[in-house]
Design an enzyme around this catalytic site. Structure first.
Site, PDB file in Angstrom:
ATOM      1  N   ASP A   1       0.834  -1.206   0.000  1.00 14.35           N
ATOM      2  CA  ASP A   1       0.000   0.000   0.000  1.00 14.35           C
ATOM      3  C   ASP A   1       0.873   1.263   0.000  1.00 14.35           C
ATOM      4  OD1 ASP A   1      -2.358   1.479   0.081  1.00 14.35           O
ATOM      5  OD2 ASP A   1      -3.235   0.265   1.668  1.00 14.35           O
TER       6      ASP A   1
ATOM      7  N   ASP B   1     -10.596   1.647  -3.640  1.00 11.67           N
ATOM      8  CA  ASP B   1     -11.142   1.189  -2.353  1.00 11.67           C
ATOM      9  C   ASP B   1     -12.653   1.059  -2.417  1.00 11.67           C
ATOM     10  OD1 ASP B   1      -8.734   0.964  -1.140  1.00 11.67           O
ATOM     11  OD2 ASP B   1      -8.970   2.666   0.232  1.00 11.67           O
TER      12      ASP B   1
END
Ligand code: GLA
Length: 702
Positions: free
Chosen positions: A442, A508
């Site tokens: 990430d 997301d």
């Protein structure tokens, strides 16, 4: 070497002028022109030379791949740099060329400035073109400011398409006319970013998925970058791209070189063909994942930071029962990480939550027949962490301290070899001890004033190189290890990172209404198997819209499938329905992950997307209604991509529950029609409510 070079590959011609000792000039890039004798090539070059009007800047046409100011180019410069204010207007001449297969290399020099320039133009087998330039300094230190490469597009490319976005809504398309001036999209946050356009397209008026010639470029770089579409008053239209360099970020000592990122360029008769070329290229690379994409269960939206060994073991057991093949523990497992305010940088398992470490869970996951994945954010640090307390000097600082936090975090300068070794050592040790097969990598903060300590000099370029190095060294040290590129969702989707990543996390947002669009447009560059597509909760965590399981599952079906639901609270019915979708995905993933992606050019209220097997023996389509159409029923859905003279059996399929909405008569027992009829006329679409879809399968009849 001839004065005009014609390269052909994958239905594409590239015609380049190489005469006069000048840098390469592209005369044509696009549709295959067939075999052309030398005389015809020379005439082709001459046919494109413009008349020069009064008072015009007589820039020698056509414009080179790297444009030069001293030749009279008044548009975006190709090469900018200087030596403390001198040697600032380079002029490369005396070009020599060599051809290796379909890779054309040009070497030119600026003898007065002691600079050398190499330009590589490579027409890849499927017809994707890529360009790169390398500048070498043989004199006093020379600061590189810009090294921008370009491709020309013809004057009938009158319309632009690019993308913007934000968190949980990446790749929102915007179309506009290709007017005089430059339409410029820049990324200055140390990564492409959530708002990154990914591609800059120019095409014929109204170009769609299935028709209208269209050309596009992409910069294969995971840091600061620019792409531009420029039309100059003198007429040229170009698409260009480069790395954006910060002040004094690249200063070449004698003998040193700067190599630009590759600029990738694809074209098509319709967007689908342009995308198919990118997909073909990506699939041809040795690093493209060759094994079937394992179905993932990811813990993030199931438990967030609430880690508890018993719960996660039970979740793993339910995942295996569902048919999952990979179990990924997301954020929340490391030292003191109870929420997103602390602990980034402390990559050791939190014994307060995991008294026996993660080994028992990882072992159980493998015993259940799945492989084990873990979330990391290797470039980041929270000020509230052991790492930040021990090594504050490893955090970027351009002279005003560590700067603004974002998601409470800061960026670690991996240009410090000790910082690099520290992070690499921690991650690599865990990959070993836990048998990690997959890292969700990430990157949740932009790099703002990313100064190297203690000098304060810009560190973005170096950071990107170090990230690539870490990914390269980790995958070399742990063969088979896969990496996912996530950056708050789709903030780092580029062909630089894809040399190391086996997939991206496009967003997301798991809301299928949004995902349809995000995946469709991310899919212009990446084939479905490189996009993570997860089935989320009934109520989306990012939009608070609710959708039935079938619609959520259908939109996740196409890519690298995952499930992000809390399976421990799913009802038996829901679990059984989910399992039917997982089974259906597995039965079809070879088709979905090797076939050709197609889209219908539909009204705004509906969508038609599909994948056709490479031999066109079968196809799977989804027809979706995304808004309530003004007229009803919605009309015919045309099924693109089939072989015209072949008969196909066409039927609807319902992997989840029964059909939704009013079904037209043909769906009761299917129809058999030729690919030509299905592509030109199609079949009547069912009348669905918004955010509902139906799958349609076409199978060649022997
Ligand atoms: C980012 C990612 C999410 C999740 C969280 C964890 O937002 O994009 O998928 O991993 O971090 O903190």
């Amino acid at each position: 070497m001839h004065d005009v070079v014609h390269l052909r590959s994958g239905g594409t011609s590239l015609v380049v002028a190489t005469d006069g000792g000048r840098l390469p000039r592209i005369i044509h890039w696009g549709v295959d022109l067939g075999d052309l004798p030398d005389a015809a090539l020379a005439d082709l070059a001459r046919a494109g030379l413009p008349a020069i009007g009064d008072s015009a800047v007589t820039y020698p046409q056509p414009v080179p791949v790297v444009a030069q100011l001293p030749e009279g180019w008044l548009g975006r410069p190709g090469v900018v740099g200087s030596s403390a204010g001198t040697r600032w207007a380079p002029l490369f001449r005396d070009a020599t060329y060599s051809l290796d297969g379909t890779c054309l290399t040009c070497d030119a020099v600026d003898a007065e400035y002691d600079l050398a320039l190499r330009i590589e133009l490579e027409l890849l087998p499927g017809g994707v073109l890529r360009e790169r330039a390398t500048i070498t300094n043989h004199g006093d230190p020379w600061r590189v400011e810009t090294l921008e490469l370009a491709v020309p597009v013809p004057s009938h490319a009158t319309e632009l398409l690019d993308f913007t976005g934000r968190w949980a809504l990446e790749r929102v398309p915007q179309r506009h006319s290709f007017d005089v001036g430059a339409w410029v999209r820049e990324s200055r946050g140390g990564k492409p970013g959530l708002e990154n356009t990914m591609l800059m397209l120019a095409g014929e008026q109204g170009f769609g998925f299935r028709s209208g010639h269209v050309w596009g470029v992409h910069v294969a770089w995971s840091g600061n970058q620019v792409v531009a579409a420029e039309r100059v008053p003198a007429g040229s239209r170009r698409l260009s791209g480069a790395e954006l360099l910060l002040p004094d970020e690249v200063v070449l000592a004698t003998g040193e070189s700067y190599e630009s990122p590759w600029l990738y360029a694809s074209w098509g008769d319709g967007i689908d063909e342009l995308a198919a070329r990118f997909h073909g290229y990506l699939r041809s690379r040795p690093e493209h994942p060759s094994a079937a994409r394992p179905v993932i269960v990811n813990t993030w939206e199931a438990v967030y930071f609430e880690h508890d060994p018993d719960t996660l073991v039970r979740l793993a057991e339910r995942s295996a029962a569902l048919g999952a093949e990979r179990f990924v523990v997301d954020d929340g497992w490391f030292l003191g990480r109870r929420d997103d305010t602390t602990s980034l940088g402390d990559w050791s398992v939190d014994r307060a939550v995991w008294p026996s470490g993660l080994e028992p869970l990882a072992a159980r996951v493998r015993e259940l027949g799945m492989d084990f994945g873990l979330w990391f954010e290797p470039e980041m640090v929270n000020l509230d962490s052991e790492l930040a307390r021990e090594h504050p000097d490893w955090i970027f600082d351009a002279g005003h301290g560590v700067g603004m936090p974002s998601r409470h975090q800061h960026v670690l300068d991996l240009g410090h070899e000790q910082a690099y070794d520290h992070v690499f050592g921690q991650v690599s040790a865990l990959v070993d001890s836990l048998g990690i097969a997959y890292i969700k990598w990430d990157h949740n903060r932009y790099l703002l004033d990313a100064g190297r300590t203690p000098s304060g000099r810009p560190g973005v370029h170096r950071q990107v190189e170090q990230v690539y190095r870490m990914m390269r060294e980790l995958t070399a040290a742990h063969p088979g290890l896969e990496i996912e590129s996530c950056a708050s969702g789709g903030g780092r989707v580029d062909l630089g990172i894809m040399r190391f990543a086996a997939r991206v996390w496009p967003s997301d947002c798991n809301d299928p209404h949004e995902r349809l669009e995000i995946q469709r447009w991310t899919g212009l560059l990446l084939p479905p198997e490189l996009q993570g597509t997860h089935i989320g909760a009934e109520e989306s965590h990012t939009t608070h819209r609710s959708h039935p399981l079938d619609y959520r599952a259908e939109k996740a079906l196409w890519g690298h499938l995952g499930v992000e639901i809390n399976l421990l609270t799913a009802s038996d019915d829901e679990f059984a329905q989910l399992k039917r979708w997982v089974d259906f995905h597995k039965a079809n993933r070879e088709l979905l992950h090797t076939g050709t992606v197609v889209h219908g050019d539909t009204d705004a209220a509906v969508r038609l997307e599909g994948v056709v097997a490479t031999d066109a023996s079968a196809a799977l389509y989804a027809f979706s209604v995304v808004e309530r159409p003004a007229t009803w029923p919605p009309g015919r859905m045309r099924l693109p991509g089939l072989q015209p003279d072949v008969l196909y059996r066409v039927e609807t399929v319902h992997p989840g529950v029964e059909a939704h909405g009013a079904q037209p008569p043909w769906t009761h027992d299917g129809v058999t029609l030729t690919g030509r009829v299905l592509g030109a006329l199609g079949v009547e679409a069912p009348s669905l409510d918004p955010d509902r879809s139906v799958l349609v399968r076409a199978v060649r009849r022997d």
